[in-house]
Enzyme design. Structure first.
Site, PDB file in Angstrom:
ATOM      1  N   CYS A 152      62.886  42.859  61.433  1.00 46.76           N
ATOM      2  CA  CYS A 152      64.239  42.771  61.983  1.00 46.76           C
ATOM      3  C   CYS A 152      65.169  42.073  60.991  1.00 46.76           C
ATOM      4  O   CYS A 152      64.794  41.119  60.318  1.00 46.76           O
ATOM      5  CB  CYS A 152      64.332  42.033  63.303  1.00 46.76           C
ATOM      6  SG  CYS A 152      63.372  42.778  64.600  1.00 46.76           S
ATOM      7  N   ARG A 192      63.903  45.538  56.442  1.00 41.20           N
ATOM      8  CA  ARG A 192      63.266  44.614  57.384  1.00 41.20           C
ATOM      9  C   ARG A 192      62.902  45.284  58.710  1.00 41.20           C
ATOM     10  O   ARG A 192      62.241  44.681  59.553  1.00 41.20           O
ATOM     11  CB  ARG A 192      64.190  43.435  57.658  1.00 41.20           C
ATOM     12  CG  ARG A 192      64.577  42.660  56.426  1.00 41.20           C
ATOM     13  CD  ARG A 192      65.481  41.528  56.802  1.00 41.20           C
ATOM     14  NE  ARG A 192      64.798  40.539  57.593  1.00 41.20           N
ATOM     15  CZ  ARG A 192      64.061  39.558  57.103  1.00 41.20           C
ATOM     16  NH1 ARG A 192      63.932  39.413  55.809  1.00 41.20           N
ATOM     17  NH2 ARG A 192      63.469  38.698  57.900  1.00 41.20           N
ATOM     18  N   TRP A 233      62.734  46.098  64.042  1.00 41.50           N
ATOM     19  CA  TRP A 233      61.339  46.492  63.854  1.00 41.50           C
ATOM     20  C   TRP A 233      60.659  46.093  65.147  1.00 41.50           C
ATOM     21  O   TRP A 233      60.461  44.907  65.412  1.00 41.50           O
ATOM     22  CB  TRP A 233      60.746  45.750  62.664  1.00 41.50           C
ATOM     23  CG  TRP A 233      59.385  46.229  62.266  1.00 41.50           C
ATOM     24  CD1 TRP A 233      59.087  47.291  61.465  1.00 41.50           C
ATOM     25  CD2 TRP A 233      58.131  45.637  62.631  1.00 41.50           C
ATOM     26  NE1 TRP A 233      57.724  47.406  61.329  1.00 41.50           N
ATOM     27  CE2 TRP A 233      57.110  46.420  62.026  1.00 41.50           C
ATOM     28  CE3 TRP A 233      57.754  44.557  63.413  1.00 41.50           C
ATOM     29  CZ2 TRP A 233      55.758  46.128  62.181  1.00 41.50           C
ATOM     30  CZ3 TRP A 233      56.412  44.271  63.565  1.00 41.50           C
ATOM     31  CH2 TRP A 233      55.432  45.060  62.944  1.00 41.50           C
ATOM     32  N   ASN A 237      65.784  37.762  65.393  1.00 41.58           N
ATOM     33  CA  ASN A 237      64.632  38.137  64.582  1.00 41.58           C
ATOM     34  C   ASN A 237      63.554  37.099  64.839  1.00 41.58           C
ATOM     35  O   ASN A 237      63.785  35.909  64.634  1.00 41.58           O
ATOM     36  CB  ASN A 237      65.018  38.142  63.098  1.00 41.58           C
ATOM     37  CG  ASN A 237      63.810  38.276  62.192  1.00 41.58           C
ATOM     38  OD1 ASN A 237      62.820  38.898  62.565  1.00 41.58           O
ATOM     39  ND2 ASN A 237      63.886  37.695  61.007  1.00 41.58           N
ATOM     40  N   GLY A 238      62.393  37.547  65.314  1.00 37.54           N
ATOM     41  CA  GLY A 238      61.314  36.610  65.614  1.00 37.54           C
ATOM     42  C   GLY A 238      60.660  37.002  66.918  1.00 37.54           C
ATOM     43  O   GLY A 238      60.819  38.135  67.380  1.00 37.54           O
ATOM     44  N   GLU A 264      44.650  46.469  45.400  1.00 34.74           N
ATOM     45  CA  GLU A 264      46.104  46.597  45.424  1.00 34.74           C
ATOM     46  C   GLU A 264      46.524  48.068  45.295  1.00 34.74           C
ATOM     47  O   GLU A 264      47.461  48.527  45.961  1.00 34.74           O
ATOM     48  CB  GLU A 264      46.720  45.737  44.306  1.00 34.74           C
ATOM     49  CG  GLU A 264      48.214  45.864  44.108  1.00 34.74           C
ATOM     50  CD  GLU A 264      49.045  45.556  45.352  1.00 34.74           C
ATOM     51  OE1 GLU A 264      48.508  45.083  46.363  1.00 34.74           O
ATOM     52  OE2 GLU A 264      50.261  45.845  45.322  1.00 34.74           O
ATOM     53  N   LYS A 323      48.691  50.161  48.019  1.00 37.56           N
ATOM     54  CA  LYS A 323      49.965  50.803  47.662  1.00 37.56           C
ATOM     55  C   LYS A 323      49.973  52.249  48.128  1.00 37.56           C
ATOM     56  O   LYS A 323      50.915  52.736  48.722  1.00 37.56           O
ATOM     57  CB  LYS A 323      50.104  50.735  46.135  1.00 37.56           C
ATOM     58  CG  LYS A 323      51.423  50.426  45.548  1.00 37.56           C
ATOM     59  CD  LYS A 323      51.947  49.043  45.644  1.00 37.56           C
ATOM     60  CE  LYS A 323      51.970  48.399  46.961  1.00 37.56           C
ATOM     61  NZ  LYS A 323      52.161  46.987  46.991  1.00 37.56           N
ATOM     62  N   GLU A 344      50.064  52.584  51.985  1.00 36.78           N
ATOM     63  CA  GLU A 344      51.345  52.153  52.556  1.00 36.78           C
ATOM     64  C   GLU A 344      52.414  53.236  52.498  1.00 36.78           C
ATOM     65  O   GLU A 344      53.141  53.440  53.454  1.00 36.78           O
ATOM     66  CB  GLU A 344      51.909  50.973  51.740  1.00 36.78           C
ATOM     67  CG  GLU A 344      51.412  49.622  52.112  1.00 36.78           C
ATOM     68  CD  GLU A 344      52.161  48.545  51.358  1.00 36.78           C
ATOM     69  OE1 GLU A 344      52.126  48.547  50.112  1.00 36.78           O
ATOM     70  OE2 GLU A 344      52.779  47.695  52.007  1.00 36.78           O
ATOM     71  N   HIS A 404      25.678  51.222  48.002  1.00 34.85           N
ATOM     72  CA  HIS A 404      25.184  50.536  49.199  1.00 34.85           C
ATOM     73  C   HIS A 404      25.842  51.088  50.459  1.00 34.85           C
ATOM     74  O   HIS A 404      25.809  50.458  51.508  1.00 34.85           O
ATOM     75  CB  HIS A 404      25.427  49.028  49.082  1.00 34.85           C
ATOM     76  CG  HIS A 404      24.669  48.416  47.944  1.00 34.85           C
ATOM     77  ND1 HIS A 404      23.302  48.241  47.966  1.00 34.85           N
ATOM     78  CD2 HIS A 404      25.083  48.007  46.718  1.00 34.85           C
ATOM     79  CE1 HIS A 404      22.906  47.732  46.814  1.00 34.85           C
ATOM     80  NE2 HIS A 404      23.971  47.575  46.029  1.00 34.85           N
ATOM     81  N   LYS A 446      59.392  44.605  55.467  1.00 33.58           N
ATOM     82  CA  LYS A 446      59.282  43.878  54.206  1.00 33.58           C
ATOM     83  C   LYS A 446      58.776  42.453  54.417  1.00 33.58           C
ATOM     84  O   LYS A 446      58.039  41.918  53.606  1.00 33.58           O
ATOM     85  CB  LYS A 446      60.654  43.858  53.531  1.00 33.58           C
ATOM     86  CG  LYS A 446      60.678  43.194  52.168  1.00 33.58           C
ATOM     87  CD  LYS A 446      60.022  44.066  51.133  1.00 33.58           C
ATOM     88  CE  LYS A 446      59.919  43.400  49.780  1.00 33.58           C
ATOM     89  NZ  LYS A 446      58.937  44.076  48.917  1.00 33.58           N
TER      90      LYS A 446
HETATM   91  O1  M6R Z   1      56.248  38.210  51.630  1.00 31.47           O
HETATM   92  P1  M6R Z   1      54.784  38.162  51.386  1.00 31.47           P
HETATM   93  O2  M6R Z   1      54.414  38.278  49.959  1.00 31.47           O
HETATM   94  O3  M6R Z   1      54.121  36.959  52.018  1.00 31.47           O
HETATM   95  O4  M6R Z   1      54.195  39.435  52.135  1.00 31.47           O
HETATM   96  C1  M6R Z   1      52.826  39.648  52.280  1.00 31.47           C
HETATM   97  C2  M6R Z   1      52.545  41.070  52.691  1.00 31.47           C
HETATM   98  O5  M6R Z   1      53.121  41.350  53.926  1.00 31.47           O
HETATM   99  C3  M6R Z   1      53.060  42.076  51.652  1.00 31.47           C
HETATM  100  O6  M6R Z   1      52.521  41.838  50.396  1.00 31.47           O
HETATM  101  C4  M6R Z   1      52.712  43.516  52.091  1.00 31.47           C
HETATM  102  O7  M6R Z   1      51.331  43.722  52.006  1.00 31.47           O
HETATM  103  C5  M6R Z   1      53.497  44.504  51.236  1.00 31.47           C
HETATM  104  N1  M6R Z   1      53.979  45.551  52.053  1.00 31.47           N
HETATM  105  C6  M6R Z   1      52.699  45.087  50.140  1.00 31.47           C
HETATM  106  O8  M6R Z   1      53.305  46.134  49.483  1.00 31.47           O
END
Ligand code: M6R
Length: 614
Positions: free
Chosen positions: A2, A27, A78, A104-105, A487, A491, A494, A510, A609
């Site tokens: 949000c 957000r 969101w 937001n929260g 990672e 990526k 996502e 395994h 985000k």
């Molecule tokens: O703001 P932060 O680095 O604490 O966020 C952590 C994760 O939410 C963030 O890295 C998330 O996995 C991203 N979408 C990765 O691309």
């Protein structure tokens, strides 16, 4: 999770709010809404779906309606409580329709409050937790909206950043936060609020980061600050140095590809200020952030973070153990906080978070602090909660990262991790001066080496155009390469919604190899020189099961030429620093797959985000 904005000034508020929301869409983007104090009173427009739906709604307005007001608040959502719908969109209002709230929260005690408020005559319309705030404000409103906010806050548990306007009090906006970010921007004859700085930059660079439970009252010509008891205090503003263009697409099709290309600069910026020349040789300078010899007594390093930042932490584990010989653990913050962890005042607790506002990460930090550990934060967000609460902060100078999928924040986090690990090694005499000098030189080469990888991005694009429809993509590697595999898989899943997983290459036989068939692409990260033969065997094993294979290795390594279907090359660097380079082809691959699948890589479904709730 949000985004909220607010404007009070002399311009029409609605377009300013929409512009601000556009900057905050990362957000949350399942619905949006605004409330404006216009001539007829409080006017609300909301719309399910992307912000453009709301824009279209407002564009259809008759003159003199919603466009005719210079005070307003806005929200991009969101969803947490209640599906995305017009009715669940913010702003929410009280029964009188005179008080509007954006939030937001998460209000954790909303069910209890809802029952209590219903008994007292409130009529709930949405499924959101936020609506209780509007009704609570109505309950406590006795002619002064600030006083009503102070009273209502006493009843709320959970996290919130709030923007509030009231028809009977039309010349001010009330803003307050607890555990969710909120920035106040001070302009000339106009003031603003926003969840994040980019939404303010067109109007001002002078900002106030609100403290937990601090209340700001915005008038056109001044801003007053109060604690939650209503006592007024003075605040110093912070100046934002980066310019608004840094938050624009700058000719790129998406923020993500722009941010991937910004990595050389971001790496340079993050490194530059931390290297100094002593007696003709270069050393690492972390004294300005307070990292002095006292940190060398550490008996353990614990790194906690979420998502991509956690992957930076896993690389950190290998780097710390290599350079400092201090036992190091990398923990997923959401697990760590509930694991009844053991603390030691001699622990260094390293917290990594791009946003500095991730709820689980903050909770882990607070626990460690209580346990007596010393906290170092690595974050990209100046003034964030993490930055304010840690003992020592090392900023990544990545500039604003708008795309939900983290790229330049990750590689600059790695740069910070390496600098701290190398410096700790130096303080503990676990690396020689020659080794340190060699690693500093290698770090300094990384930005230019990253540029070289980017200049060959068409190779990745071509490969993606052949593979983007693969139903399973596995990444495998050992040690640092295993962390890069994690990672890379994150990526890809996502932003392309491809089922992708990372495996420690030795684990393949395994279990996971049972999944490998001719519908699988396996990308092997091969930068750990001592383990090339092991990786070679692993690649042969998956090839024998008809998987397509790709390898990422150094440009001077021929080892895999006859093993993999496709070899991507990165410039030579010490094996321990390779993650900063090896991740770039994988970021590009994920980006191209997303685009080829017709998706929007900047706004992946279901993701936000900044994850400021648990
Ligand atoms: O703001 P932060 O680095 O604490 O966020 C952590 C994760 O939410 C963030 O890295 C998330 O996995 C991203 N979408 C990765 O691309």
């Amino acid at each position: 999770m949000c985004g909220i904005v607010g404007y009070i000034g002399n311009e029409e508020a609605a377009p300013v709010l929409i512009k601000g929301l556009k900057r905050l869409e990362y957000r949350g983007y399942d619905s949006a809404g605004i409330a404006v104090l216009g001539k007829p009173g409080l006017l609300i427009r909301k719309s399910k779906g992307a912000l453009q739906n709301l824009e279209a709604k407002i564009a259809g307005e008759l003159a003199g309606d919603i466009l005719d007001g210079s005070v307003g608040i806005g929200h991009t959502r969101w969803a947490t409580h209640g599906e995305p719908s017009d009715i669940n969109s913010h702003p929410h209002t009280d029964v009188s329709g005179k008080i509007a709230v954006v939030h937001n929260g998460i209000i954790e005690n909303h069910a209890k409050l809802k029952a209590w408020l219903t008994e007292h005559g409130a009529n709930f319309r949405s499924e959101t937790d936020t609506e209780v705030i509007a009704h609570l404000l109505n309950f406590y409103y006795k002619g002064d909206i600030l006083q009503a906010v102070i009273e209502a806050l006493k009843r709320l548990t959970g996290s919130y950043a709030l923007g509030i306007i009231c028809e009977n009090d039309p010349d001010r906006i009330i803003a307050v936060r607890k555990e969710s970010p909120l920035v106040v921007g001070a302009g000339a004859g106009e003031n603003l609020i926003a969840s994040d700085v980019p939404a303010l930059l067109e109007y001002t660079r002078d900002v106030y980061y609100l403290e937990d439970r601090e209340i700001a009252v915005l008038y056109r010509d001044r801003i007053a600050f109060y604690n939650d008891e209503g006592d007024e205090h003075q605040r110093e503003s912070s100046h934002i140095d980066w310019d608004a263009g840094a938050a624009e697409k700058g000719g790129y099709e998406h923020f993500m590809i722009k941010e991937i290309h910004e990595q050389p600069k971001a790496l340079r910026d993050t490194l530059r200020a931390r290297i100094k020349i002593d007696n003709n040789s270069k050393t690492i300078n972390l004294e300005e952030i307070g990292f002095d010899a006292s940190w060398a007594k550490a008996e353990r390093v614990v790194i906690a973070a979420c998502g991509t930042a956690y992957h930076a932490g896993v690389i950190g584990k290998y780097a710390f153990e290599k350079f400092t010989r201090v036992h190091t653990e990398a923990a997923i913050a959401s697990e760590y906080r509930y694991s009844n962890p053991i603390f030691n005042p001699k622990d260094i607790f390293l917290i990594i978070s791009q946003s500095g506002e991730t709820a689980d990460t903050l909770a882990a930090m607070r626990m460690a602090k209580k346990g007596g550990a010393r906290i170092i934060a690595i974050t990209n967000a100046v003034g964030s909660t993490l930055a304010r609460e840690a003992d020592l902060v090392m900023y990544t100078w990545a500039g604003p990262e708008i795309a939900v999928a983290s790229t330049k924040a990750f590689t600059t986090q790695l740069m910070c991790v390496y600098l701290i690990a190398l410096q700790l090694g130096r303080l503990r005499n676990t690396i020689s001066d020659a080794e340190l000098a060699a690693h500093i030189a290698a770090l300094e080469s990384l930005p230019e080496q990253a540029e070289r990888i980017l200049s060959e991005k068409e190779n990745i694009q071509r490969f993606a155009s052949l593979q983007f429809n693969k139903s399973k993509v596995f990444y495998m590697g050992r040690l640092f390469d295993y962390a890069v595999s994690m990672e890379s898989a994150l990526k890809l899943k996502e932003i392309s919604y491809t089922h992708s997983e990372a495996f420690a290459a030795g684990e393949l036989k395994h279990g996971p190899i049972a999944l490998v068939d001719d519908t699988t692409l396996v990308t092997a990260l091969c930068t750990q020189s001592a383990l090339f033969d092991k990786m070679d065997s692993n690649i042969k094993e998956v090839k024998a099961r008809f998987a397509a294979t790709a390898v990422i290795t150094y440009d001077d390594v021929d080892y895999f030429n006859n093993t993999a279907d496709q070899v991507f090359r990165i410039p030579r660097t010490p094996d321990s620093l390779s993650p900063i380079l090896a991740i770039i082809p994988c970021q590009l691959y994920a980006y191209y797959c997303s685009v080829l699948r017709g998706l929007d890589p900047d706004k992946p479904r279901n993701l936000a985000k900044s994850v400021t709730v648990e």
